[in-house]
Structure formats: structure tokens, C-alpha cells
Design a protein around this motif. Structure first.
Motif, PDB file in Angstrom:
ATOM      1  N   ASN A  52       4.232  -3.340  11.633  1.00  0.00           N
ATOM      2  CA  ASN A  52       2.606  -4.132  11.573  1.00  0.00           C
ATOM      3  C   ASN A  52       2.718  -4.736  13.287  1.00  0.00           C
ATOM      4  O   ASN A  52       3.128  -4.380  14.091  1.00  0.00           O
ATOM      5  N   THR A  65      -0.693  -7.568  10.521  1.00  0.00           N
ATOM      6  CA  THR A  65      -1.378  -7.318   9.459  1.00  0.00           C
ATOM      7  C   THR A  65      -0.204  -6.230   9.634  1.00  0.00           C
ATOM      8  O   THR A  65      -0.989  -5.423  11.189  1.00  0.00           O
ATOM      9  N   ASP A  67      -2.868  -3.463   8.178  1.00  0.00           N
ATOM     10  CA  ASP A  67      -3.633  -3.409   6.797  1.00  0.00           C
ATOM     11  C   ASP A  67      -5.257  -2.909   7.738  1.00  0.00           C
ATOM     12  O   ASP A  67      -5.277  -3.522   8.558  1.00  0.00           O
ATOM     13  N   ASP A  98      -9.004   1.063  -1.025  1.00  0.00           N
ATOM     14  CA  ASP A  98      -7.004   1.553  -0.361  1.00  0.00           C
ATOM     15  C   ASP A  98      -7.610   2.885   0.582  1.00  0.00           C
ATOM     16  O   ASP A  98      -8.422   3.675   0.430  1.00  0.00           O
ATOM     17  N   SER A 171       1.489   0.695  -1.260  1.00  0.00           N
ATOM     18  CA  SER A 171       1.348   0.816   0.288  1.00  0.00           C
ATOM     19  C   SER A 171       1.113  -0.282   1.229  1.00  0.00           C
ATOM     20  O   SER A 171       1.127  -0.383   2.472  1.00  0.00           O
ATOM     21  N   LYS A 172       1.353  -1.201   0.089  1.00  0.00           N
ATOM     22  CA  LYS A 172       0.592  -2.288   0.311  1.00  0.00           C
ATOM     23  C   LYS A 172       2.437  -3.437   0.222  1.00  0.00           C
ATOM     24  O   LYS A 172       2.679  -4.200   1.567  1.00  0.00           O
ATOM     25  N   GLN A 173       2.978  -2.939  -0.492  1.00  0.00           N
ATOM     26  CA  GLN A 173       4.172  -4.161  -1.012  1.00  0.00           C
ATOM     27  C   GLN A 173       4.829  -3.385  -1.493  1.00  0.00           C
ATOM     28  O   GLN A 173       5.571  -3.293  -3.026  1.00  0.00           O
TER      29      GLN A 173
END
Length: 341
Positions: A52, A65, A67, A98, A171-173
């Protein structure tokens, strides 16, 4: 009186404090360096186990984040070459949803290799020719990698959607994609219009309730408001809804007025008149057949008293965006003020 020497050449054209870079080594390499710096920032957040980043934007708001789209949006990049990378990341996010991080990191790697070629003596235009050939070859290879049946796939078949969604969710969770994919697919299929190209992302919302976990998640067909009702009436079925954007309250006069009261009787009559006016407004709403009043602003105590008397349920939605969504869900049109009613 002695005058200083008049500047000549490019100095006379540009204002003081300018930077003038010329030649391949200076201009191109400095641009490549700026892009590499941006790529280095986002690269460590790439993939399901990416780290992060803590970003504080110009409004002192803190973002934690991984992201890449959020990171590059909030970084306020000033360098023109690095800005192109930021725009490439944004375009990827809007088009596919994405892979923004991969776009920025991959571009940084391409530029790093290009820098080595420039130092060897190649001209940038020759490197561009090479990269153009690579693009054409890549497009050929990508066509072979498409999951079979994706072109004519019905986006309303849940199992088919889940197969193609897993990589983006993971890729996120990472590790929770099996639970999440099922929920996301259900939510998206529910609000999918006849033409999937017109899909509105705003129609899917995530409401977080304190004390729950991922395994308590559920899909609700309709709209969820986290706030409770204002009055004591908590449940109404098959109701007509009246939406007021400006709040349900007695409004002050537009001009500054002074009321002179000489006796207690006059004071009593003054407050009675105000009460009568509020009751008249609430009664008119009740007589129209509405069972629920939705307010975009404050709900006055007196107005609430009469809403309770006429068995009206009162909801307060302070966010104007949430109010718009509520109107879209119920097919209502928000009236500016209850006084117009």
C-alpha cells in the motif's frame, strides 16, 4: 548611468528562471528519468501482494491504497512527460477498469530500455520504429489469448462472468476472490440494462455496516440507506414517496423582518399561525396519498410532530448524490422546497 548587457539568443525570448534543454542527452534522458520515477512509485504496488502507498493530496486528505489509478490521480504530477503516463493509466482504468499499474510500470520499463539504446547511439525515431513493430506483433498474440466464447457471451450468465472476472478481483482482494466474484456478478447482472454497453457503474453501491465481516455480505435488490428513519414509523409497504431537496422545516423570511408583540395573547396567536401553516403543508402531503417524506436537508421538530400525527415515515438523506440515486431508484422528482407544495 551604465546599463547591463542586453541578453541575446534564447535568453532574450524566454522569461527569467527558464530551463532550456537541448540535444538528446539532456532533453530526452531527463524526460525518461521523470517517467521512470513515476513508474518506480507505482511498481511496488503491482499485483495481489503489492504494498500500500500513503498519499496526502492538496486538500490534506489521506489515502492508503495500492490502486495505481488512485495513486497517480492524487499525486498531482507536474512534469509533462510523466503526465502522459498518468493519462495512459487513467485511460486504461476507464476503458478496462483494471491494469493501470501494469500500464505505468510497463511504460517505465520500455523507456528504461530505450535510454540504454539512446546511450548506444540510436536515434529515438529508430527506437519508435522498433516499438511499433512490437505493437503489431503483440496485437496478433493477444487475439490468440482471448477466452473462447467471450465475443458472443451473454453477460447475464453468472458462471461465465465469474470466470472472466476472477483475475481482476484477485489483484485487489487476493484470496477472497471466490466470495467476492459471486457477489459482484449478482449485483452487476441485477442492474444490467438491455444493452450492456450502457451499464452505469453508479447503480452498484457498497454499504459498509459496523460489526459485520466479508462472510456476512449480501446483495439487496433496491437501495440501501445506512441512516435510520427520523421519526418512530419504521416500516411502510407499497408507499408513495414525496422527495423534498431543500428540507422539511419552516423557512425564515427572505427579508429581515421585525415583529412587534404587545401582549401574551398576540404571542400565542403568532405561534399558532406558524403551527397551522406547518400542519397545512404536512396535511397536504398526506392527502396526496404519500406515505413517506424524504428530506434532503434538516427536518424541523414541529414538522416531524405533524408527520407523526399523520402517520408519515420521514427519511433524511443529507448527500445530494445519494438523493439523486434515491430519485432514480423510486422514479421520483425532487421538489425544491415543501413550501412550493
Amino acid at each position: 548611468m551604465v546599463y547591463g548587457m542586453q541578453p541575446y539568443g534564447i535568453q532574450s525570448m524566454l522569461k527569467e528562471g527558464h530551463k532550456h534543454l537541448s540535444g538528446l542527452d539532456e532533453a530526452v534522458v531527463k524526460n525518461i528519468d521523470a517517467c521512470k520515477q513515476l513508474s518506480t512509485i507505482t511498481r511496488t504496488s503491482l499485483g495481489p501482494n503489492g504494498m500500500n502507498k500513503m498519499v496526502i493530496n492538496h486538500l490534506d486528505k489521506l489515502f492508503v491504497t495500492n490502486d495505481a489509478a488512485t495513486i497517480v490521480n492524487e499525486l498531482e504530477v507536474q512534469h509533462p512527460a510523466a503526465k502522459i503516463l498518468v493519462l495512459a493509466g487513467k485511460a486504461q482504468q476507464e476503458e478496462i477498469g483494471d491494469g493501470a499499474n501494469l500500464t505505468v510500470s510497463f511504460a517505465g520499463e520500455l523507456l528504461q530500455n530505450a535510454e540504454e539504446l539512446i546511450r548506444m547511439g540510436l536515434h529515438p525515431s529508430e527506437i519508435i520504429i522498433g516499438y511499433t513493430k512490437a505493437i503489431n506483433k503483440t496485437i496478433e498474440i493477444l487475439d490468440e489469448l482471448v477466452e473462447k466464447g467471450s465475443e458472443k457471451m451473454d453477460v447475464r450468465i453468472k458462471e461465465e462472468v465469474i470466470i472472466r472476472m476472477k483475475a481482476a478481483v484477485a489483484s485487489k482482494q487476493f484470496g477472497q476472490e471466490d466470495i467476492l466474484c459471486s457477489l459482484i456478478a449478482d449485483a452487476c447482472i441485477q442492474v444490467c440494462p438491455k444493452n450492456p454497453a450502457n451499464f452505469n457503474v453508479d447503480n452498484v453501491r457498497v454499504a459498509k455496516l459496523l460489526g459485520g465481516g466479508l462472510h456476512n455480505c449480501t446483495i439487496v435488490r433496491g437501495m440501501v440507506l445506512k441512516t435510520d428513519t427520523v421519526g418512530s414509523i419504521k416500516r411502510v409497504e407499497k408507499a408513495k414517496v414525496a422527495v423534498f431537496a431543500g428540507g422539511v422545516d419552516t423557512s425564515a423570511t427572505e427579508t429581515k423582518g421585525t415583529v412587534l408583540i404587545h401582549s401574551a395573547e398576540q404571542l400565542e396567536n403568532y405561534s399558532k399561525t406558524e403551527e397551522a401553516k406547518v400542519e397545512e403543508l404536512i396535511k397536504a402531503v398526506a392527502e396526496s396519498g404519500a406515505k413517506v417524506i424524504v428530506s434532503g436537508g434538516a427536518v424541523g421538530e414541529m414538522a416531524l410532530h405533524f408527520c407523526e400525527r399523520y402517520k408519515l415515515m420521514v427519511l433524511k438523506i443529507s448527500s445530494k448524490f445519494e438523493l439523486r440515486r434515491f430519485c432514480r431508484t423510486t422514479g421520483a422528482v425532487a421538489i425544491v422546497s415543501i413550501l412550493v407544495y
